[in-house]
Scaffold this motif. Structure first.
Motif, PDB file in Angstrom:
ATOM      1  N   ALA A 119       0.834  -1.203   0.000  1.00  0.00           N
ATOM      2  CA  ALA A 119       0.000   0.000   0.000  1.00  0.00           C
ATOM      3  C   ALA A 119       0.867   1.251   0.000  1.00  0.00           C
ATOM      4  CB  ALA A 119      -0.934  -0.006   1.211  1.00  0.00           C
ATOM      5  N   PHE A 120       1.954   1.219   0.775  1.00  0.00           N
ATOM      6  CA  PHE A 120       2.886   2.349   0.793  1.00  0.00           C
ATOM      7  C   PHE A 120       3.537   2.538  -0.577  1.00  0.00           C
ATOM      8  CE2 PHE A 120       7.373   3.611   1.127  1.00  0.00           C
ATOM      9  CZ  PHE A 120       7.202   4.937   1.534  1.00  0.00           C
ATOM     10  N   ARG A 126       1.937   6.506  -6.986  1.00  0.00           N
ATOM     11  CA  ARG A 126       0.879   7.420  -7.454  1.00  0.00           C
ATOM     12  C   ARG A 126       1.322   8.873  -7.337  1.00  0.00           C
ATOM     13  NH1 ARG A 126      -2.169  10.915  -5.627  1.00  0.00           N
ATOM     14  NH2 ARG A 126      -1.441  10.563  -3.483  1.00  0.00           N
ATOM     15  N   ALA A 127       1.931   9.204  -6.189  1.00  0.00           N
ATOM     16  CA  ALA A 127       2.305  10.596  -5.926  1.00  0.00           C
ATOM     17  C   ALA A 127       3.485  11.065  -6.781  1.00  0.00           C
ATOM     18  CB  ALA A 127       2.644  10.759  -4.444  1.00  0.00           C
ATOM     19  N   THR A 128       4.329  10.140  -7.202  1.00  0.00           N
ATOM     20  CA  THR A 128       5.538  10.510  -7.946  1.00  0.00           C
ATOM     21  C   THR A 128       5.482  10.143  -9.428  1.00  0.00           C
ATOM     22  OG1 THR A 128       6.625   8.401  -7.425  1.00  0.00           O
ATOM     23  CG2 THR A 128       6.967  10.232  -5.878  1.00  0.00           C
ATOM     24  N   SER A 129       4.410   9.483  -9.846  1.00  0.00           N
ATOM     25  CA  SER A 129       4.286   9.004 -11.234  1.00  0.00           C
ATOM     26  C   SER A 129       5.437   8.074 -11.610  1.00  0.00           C
ATOM     27  CB  SER A 129       4.216  10.180 -12.211  1.00  0.00           C
ATOM     28  OG  SER A 129       3.097  10.999 -11.940  1.00  0.00           O
ATOM     29  N   ALA A 130       5.866   7.284 -10.657  1.00  0.00           N
ATOM     30  CA  ALA A 130       6.967   6.346 -10.909  1.00  0.00           C
ATOM     31  C   ALA A 130       6.491   5.208 -11.816  1.00  0.00           C
ATOM     32  CB  ALA A 130       7.501   5.787  -9.599  1.00  0.00           C
ATOM     33  N   PRO A 131       7.284   4.815 -12.809  1.00  0.00           N
ATOM     34  CA  PRO A 131       6.889   3.754 -13.744  1.00  0.00           C
ATOM     35  C   PRO A 131       7.111   2.364 -13.150  1.00  0.00           C
ATOM     36  CG  PRO A 131       9.032   4.613 -14.357  1.00  0.00           C
ATOM     37  CD  PRO A 131       8.574   5.432 -13.185  1.00  0.00           C
ATOM     38  N   VAL A 132       6.212   1.966 -12.255  1.00  0.00           N
ATOM     39  CA  VAL A 132       6.360   0.687 -11.562  1.00  0.00           C
ATOM     40  C   VAL A 132       5.108  -0.165 -11.718  1.00  0.00           C
ATOM     41  CG1 VAL A 132       7.893   1.718  -9.838  1.00  0.00           C
ATOM     42  CG2 VAL A 132       5.459   1.462  -9.334  1.00  0.00           C
ATOM     43  N   GLU A 133       5.297  -1.460 -11.557  1.00  0.00           N
ATOM     44  CA  GLU A 133       4.189  -2.404 -11.412  1.00  0.00           C
ATOM     45  C   GLU A 133       4.436  -3.153 -10.113  1.00  0.00           C
ATOM     46  OE1 GLU A 133       2.104  -6.170 -13.759  1.00  0.00           O
ATOM     47  OE2 GLU A 133       3.247  -4.663 -14.879  1.00  0.00           O
TER      48      GLU A 133
END
Length: 230
Positions: A119-120, A126-133
């Motif tokens: 969740a963290f 979400r807040a940083t628009s990081a390209p993660v899955e």
């Protein structure tokens, strides 16, 4: 100051005390620093409820966690698909993803089994628009379900001793991916122990953030055949 993301002859550098020093050391744009500041703020906010990192390391967050994670990127700057095992609070995977956020084809896969930590990670992404899955599951489970995942780089920090870590990473390291694993003063002993169970190449890159610490670059992993008793 030398750019730590392109340095080849790495050596222990002065500690990074905050965002200004990080920006200078890693030559990253202001947008990236703003994303990391957001990450730091969320980590502090979530720390009490999710026990994300050792509380005593929070004052050295930019050096102990952000810079320690970021140094890995210099060893694979062109890799586009990464897999971070046991991501926890996002080190090193989420930091690397934020540094590469402006690269259109970059993707970081984060694997973490603890729901609160997932969740963290999702909140920071979400807040940083990081390209993660984010894969909220055990690593062993991912290796069975994500058969199409073909990372170029597999990372981990403080996850397990090297023999067990290689067992976990083996499904991906057998397909020409490289492992980049942060290890401490016992790296040599862990390598010798792992060699009893695996064949592999290994290069030790000295850490730029900690004395007697290394990034282990692992390749050509193959399990040793068991010797049958006569």
């Amino acid at each position: 100051m030398e750019d730590r993301l392109t340095a080849t002859g790495a050596k222990r550098s002065n500690p990074i005390s905050g965002p200004e020093q990080f920006a200078e050391a890693y030559k990253v744009p202001r947008e990236t620093i703003h994303r990391l500041i957001c990450y730091a703020d969320l980590l502090t906010e979530w720390q009490d409820r999710a026990n994300l990192v050792s509380a005593k390391t929070l004052p050295q967050l930019w050096d102990r966690h952000f810079a320690d994670s970021a140094q890995i990127l210099r060893l694979a700057p062109g890799a586009q698909v990464w897999l971070d095992l046991g991501s926890g609070a996002g080190f090193p995977g989420l930091v690397i993803a934020i540094l590469q956020a402006n690269h259109a084809n970059f993707r970081m896969h984060l694997v973490e089994a603890t729901a609160k930590k997932c969740a963290f990670l999702a909140e920071v992404a979400r807040a940083t628009s990081a390209p993660v899955e984010i894969h909220c599951m055990r690593i062993e489970e991912l290796s069975k379900t994500a058969t199409s995942l073909k990372p170029e780089i597999v990372t981990a920090r403080a996850l397990a001793p090297l023999p067990h870590l290689l067992e976990l990473a083996a499904p991906w390291l057998r397909s020409r991916a490289r492992g980049l694993f942060l290890k401490g003063r016992d790296a040599g002993k862990e390598i010798e122990s792992a060699k009893r169970r695996f064949h592999f190449t290994c290069h030790l890159h000295p850490s730029m953030t900690a004395d007697v610490s290394y990034i282990l670059e692992i390749g050509d992993l193959a399990k040793r055949a068991k010797v049958k008793a006569r």
